[in-house]
Motif scaffolding. Structure first.
Motif, mmCIF file in Angstrom:
data_model
loop_
_atom_site.group_PDB
_atom_site.id
_atom_site.type_symbol
_atom_site.label_atom_id
_atom_site.label_comp_id
_atom_site.label_asym_id
_atom_site.label_seq_id
_atom_site.Cartn_x
_atom_site.Cartn_y
_atom_site.Cartn_z
ATOM 1 N N LEU A 30 -39.319 130.066 53.536
ATOM 2 C CA LEU A 30 -38.399 129.209 52.807
ATOM 3 C C LEU A 30 -38.697 127.766 53.183
ATOM 4 N N ARG A 31 -38.769 126.916 52.153
ATOM 5 C CA ARG A 31 -38.952 125.489 52.390
ATOM 6 C C ARG A 31 -38.009 124.724 51.472
ATOM 7 N N CYS A 32 -37.238 123.804 52.057
ATOM 8 C CA CYS A 32 -36.294 122.981 51.288
ATOM 9 C C CYS A 32 -36.534 121.526 51.655
ATOM 10 N N GLU A 33 -36.577 120.683 50.624
ATOM 11 C CA GLU A 33 -36.723 119.247 50.851
ATOM 12 C C GLU A 33 -35.889 118.496 49.829
ATOM 13 N N ARG A 34 -35.421 117.328 50.219
ATOM 14 C CA ARG A 34 -34.733 116.459 49.277
ATOM 15 C C ARG A 34 -35.029 115.015 49.650
ATOM 16 N N GLU A 35 -34.929 114.176 48.635
ATOM 17 C CA GLU A 35 -35.144 112.761 48.831
ATOM 18 C C GLU A 35 -33.936 112.148 49.523
ATOM 19 N N ARG A 36 -34.180 111.130 50.340
ATOM 20 C CA ARG A 36 -33.089 110.446 50.998
ATOM 21 C C ARG A 36 -33.243 108.962 50.783
ATOM 22 N N PRO A 37 -32.331 108.241 50.222
ATOM 23 C CA PRO A 37 -31.063 108.734 49.704
ATOM 24 C C PRO A 37 -31.256 109.452 48.375
ATOM 25 N N PHE A 38 -30.377 110.382 48.118
ATOM 26 C CA PHE A 38 -30.476 111.176 46.904
ATOM 27 C C PHE A 38 -29.860 110.412 45.738
ATOM 28 N N PRO A 39 -30.548 110.354 44.580
ATOM 29 C CA PRO A 39 -30.037 109.585 43.432
ATOM 30 C C PRO A 39 -28.927 110.334 42.696
ATOM 31 N N ARG A 40 -27.716 110.175 43.133
ATOM 32 C CA ARG A 40 -26.591 110.926 42.566
ATOM 33 C C ARG A 40 -26.142 110.406 41.194
ATOM 34 N N SER A 41 -26.567 109.215 40.833
ATOM 35 C CA SER A 41 -26.090 108.638 39.570
ATOM 36 C C SER A 41 -26.860 109.143 38.347
ATOM 37 N N VAL A 67 -43.150 137.961 45.742
ATOM 38 C CA VAL A 67 -42.612 137.138 44.660
ATOM 39 C C VAL A 67 -42.406 135.724 45.203
ATOM 40 N N SER A 68 -43.106 134.786 44.587
ATOM 41 C CA SER A 68 -43.006 133.389 44.958
ATOM 42 C C SER A 68 -42.145 132.670 43.917
ATOM 43 N N MET A 69 -41.173 131.896 44.391
ATOM 44 C CA MET A 69 -40.285 131.164 43.495
ATOM 45 C C MET A 69 -40.212 129.721 43.943
ATOM 46 N N ASP A 70 -40.187 128.835 42.958
ATOM 47 C CA ASP A 70 -40.198 127.408 43.234
ATOM 48 C C ASP A 70 -39.249 126.702 42.279
ATOM 49 N N LEU A 71 -38.436 125.823 42.810
ATOM 50 C CA LEU A 71 -37.512 125.021 42.011
ATOM 51 C C LEU A 71 -37.715 123.561 42.393
ATOM 52 N N VAL A 72 -37.963 122.727 41.389
ATOM 53 C CA VAL A 72 -38.121 121.295 41.608
ATOM 54 C C VAL A 72 -37.053 120.579 40.796
ATOM 55 N N ARG A 85 -39.527 111.567 38.682
ATOM 56 C CA ARG A 85 -39.702 111.576 40.135
ATOM 57 C C ARG A 85 -39.073 112.843 40.682
ATOM 58 N N ASP A 86 -39.825 113.581 41.486
ATOM 59 C CA ASP A 86 -39.281 114.760 42.154
ATOM 60 C C ASP A 86 -38.357 114.300 43.269
ATOM 61 N N VAL A 87 -37.123 114.835 43.269
ATOM 62 C CA VAL A 87 -36.141 114.408 44.278
ATOM 63 C C VAL A 87 -35.684 115.549 45.188
ATOM 64 N N MET A 88 -36.017 116.784 44.795
ATOM 65 C CA MET A 88 -35.686 117.922 45.658
ATOM 66 C C MET A 88 -36.569 119.111 45.288
ATOM 67 N N GLU A 89 -36.752 120.006 46.259
ATOM 68 C CA GLU A 89 -37.537 121.211 46.012
ATOM 69 C C GLU A 89 -37.067 122.328 46.935
ATOM 70 N N HIS A 132 -28.404 128.069 45.483
ATOM 71 C CA HIS A 132 -27.043 127.532 45.498
ATOM 72 C C HIS A 132 -26.614 127.179 46.928
ATOM 73 N N SER A 133 -26.873 128.073 47.849
ATOM 74 C CA SER A 133 -26.501 127.874 49.238
ATOM 75 C C SER A 133 -27.292 126.720 49.869
ATOM 76 N N MET A 134 -28.600 126.686 49.649
ATOM 77 C CA MET A 134 -29.427 125.635 50.241
ATOM 78 C C MET A 134 -29.090 124.266 49.652
ATOM 79 N N ALA A 135 -28.815 124.207 48.340
ATOM 80 C CA ALA A 135 -28.429 122.943 47.720
ATOM 81 C C ALA A 135 -27.153 122.407 48.379
ATOM 82 N N SER A 136 -26.207 123.289 48.622
ATOM 83 C CA SER A 136 -24.965 122.889 49.287
ATOM 84 C C SER A 136 -25.254 122.382 50.692
#
Length: 160
Positions: A30-41, A67-72, A85-89, A132-136
């Motif tokens: 499992l790999r999770c990444e997000r941009e900081r600061p995250f563009p919430r607007s 099974v490989s799954m990827d969400l960008v 621009r990719d902001v999370m994966e 859902h859990s990782m995004a939270s």
């Protein structure tokens, strides 16, 4: 001659689907990444990909499928549709193990067809909950991943 082969594979795939029993689903990586600061607007566009492949069939009748799954998550830069621009994966690799209650030895193309159609559908609920859990946990708004359909698996490599 080709259509006869396809019917045979389809029949064998149907037989294999009836003989297979899902024994376990394991998260291998499992790999999770997000941009900081995250563009919430800005709204996030989600792009997903799914890939399944047979790893091996053991002599004991166990079929292992990866099974490989990827969400960008992407946001648009300005008003241009081409500038994103990719902001999370979130990326995950699952291992699914099936027991096969059949004396028949299935050809590799039948096993691959089974892996490509069934394994993504079987682990999709785990993927949806994981995202859902990782995004939270990453402080992102709740992401609801749509259902995966057979049409998605047969027609397109990406699920949107």
């Amino acid at each position: 001659m080709t259509s006869t082969f396809q019917v045979d594979v389809k029949d064998l795939l149907h037989e294999l689907s009836g003989a297979a029993r899902l024994e376990s689903i394991e998260l291998l990586s499992l790999r999770c990444e997000r941009e900081r600061p995250f563009p919430r607007s800005r709204p996030i566009e989600l792009k997903q990909s799914v890939d399944a492949s047979m790893i091996e069939q053991t002599n004991g009748g166990i079929l292992e499928v990866a099974v490989s799954m990827d969400l960008v998550g992407r946001v648009r830069k300005g008003k241009s549709k081409d500038r994103v621009r990719d902001v999370m994966e979130v990326k995950a690799l699952f291992l699914l193990k099936y027991s096969i209650a059949s004396e028949r030895q299935f050809a590799p193309e039948v096993l691959e067809a089974f892996a490509g159609l069934n394994a993504p559908l079987h682990c999709w609920p785990y993927w949806r909950e994981l995202v859902h859990s990782m995004a939270s946990r990453m402080g992102l708004p709740g992401l609801i991943i749509p259902l995966l359909t057979v049409k998605d698996l047969l027609g397109e490599a990406d699920v949107e």
